[in-house]
Design a protein around this motif. Sequence first.
Motif, PDB file in Angstrom:
ATOM      1  N   PRO A   1      -1.541 -10.672   0.894  1.00 56.07           N
ATOM      2  CA  PRO A   1      -0.359 -10.891   0.044  1.00 56.07           C
ATOM      3  C   PRO A   1      -0.716 -11.490  -1.321  1.00 56.07           C
ATOM      4  CG  PRO A   1       0.079 -11.633   2.269  1.00 56.07           C
ATOM      5  CD  PRO A   1      -1.371 -11.300   2.212  1.00 56.07           C
ATOM      6  N   ILE A   2      -1.679 -12.401  -1.339  1.00 56.19           N
ATOM      7  CA  ILE A   2      -2.108 -12.975  -2.619  1.00 56.19           C
ATOM      8  C   ILE A   2      -2.740 -11.899  -3.488  1.00 56.19           C
ATOM      9  CG2 ILE A   2      -3.740 -14.587  -3.670  1.00 56.19           C
ATOM     10  CD1 ILE A   2      -3.238 -16.429  -1.252  1.00 56.19           C
ATOM     11  N   TYR A   3      -3.592 -11.065  -2.897  1.00 57.19           N
ATOM     12  CA  TYR A   3      -4.235  -9.982  -3.650  1.00 57.19           C
ATOM     13  C   TYR A   3      -3.207  -9.017  -4.230  1.00 57.19           C
ATOM     14  CZ  TYR A   3      -6.872  -5.788  -4.708  1.00 57.19           C
ATOM     15  OH  TYR A   3      -7.383  -4.696  -5.342  1.00 57.19           O
ATOM     16  N   VAL A   4      -2.197  -8.668  -3.450  1.00 57.63           N
ATOM     17  CA  VAL A   4      -1.175  -7.730  -3.916  1.00 57.63           C
ATOM     18  C   VAL A   4      -0.430  -8.311  -5.114  1.00 57.63           C
ATOM     19  CG1 VAL A   4       1.014  -6.634  -3.299  1.00 57.63           C
ATOM     20  CG2 VAL A   4      -0.909  -6.537  -1.722  1.00 57.63           C
ATOM     21  N   VAL A   5      -0.034  -9.565  -5.020  1.00 56.39           N
ATOM     22  CA  VAL A   5       0.697 -10.204  -6.126  1.00 56.39           C
ATOM     23  C   VAL A   5      -0.170 -10.279  -7.376  1.00 56.39           C
ATOM     24  CG1 VAL A   5       1.710 -12.384  -6.888  1.00 56.39           C
ATOM     25  CG2 VAL A   5       2.270 -11.480  -4.634  1.00 56.39           C
TER      26      VAL A   5
END
Length: 80
Positions: free
Chosen positions: A21-25
Amino acid sequence: MALSYKARRRWALVILLIGMPIYVVVAVSIANRVGVSDLPRFVQFVIYVALGIGWVFPLKPIFLGIGQADPDADPEDGQD
């Protein structure tokens, strides 16, 4: 130093639940800041597919064999 099977499983779980999720954001934020939305749709598609697949290659050793049975486990532990 190679990671044990259990350590790789734990890291894979952390990567999927927290890291992804951090990578996507971060990836979408950078793409928007760079101005990807001004490019043609096909180019946007290629960029987002590359970003979606690109994270796999550096993390591939962690995910290899995670779905298999523990190779270090005793065969008499009740696993058939």
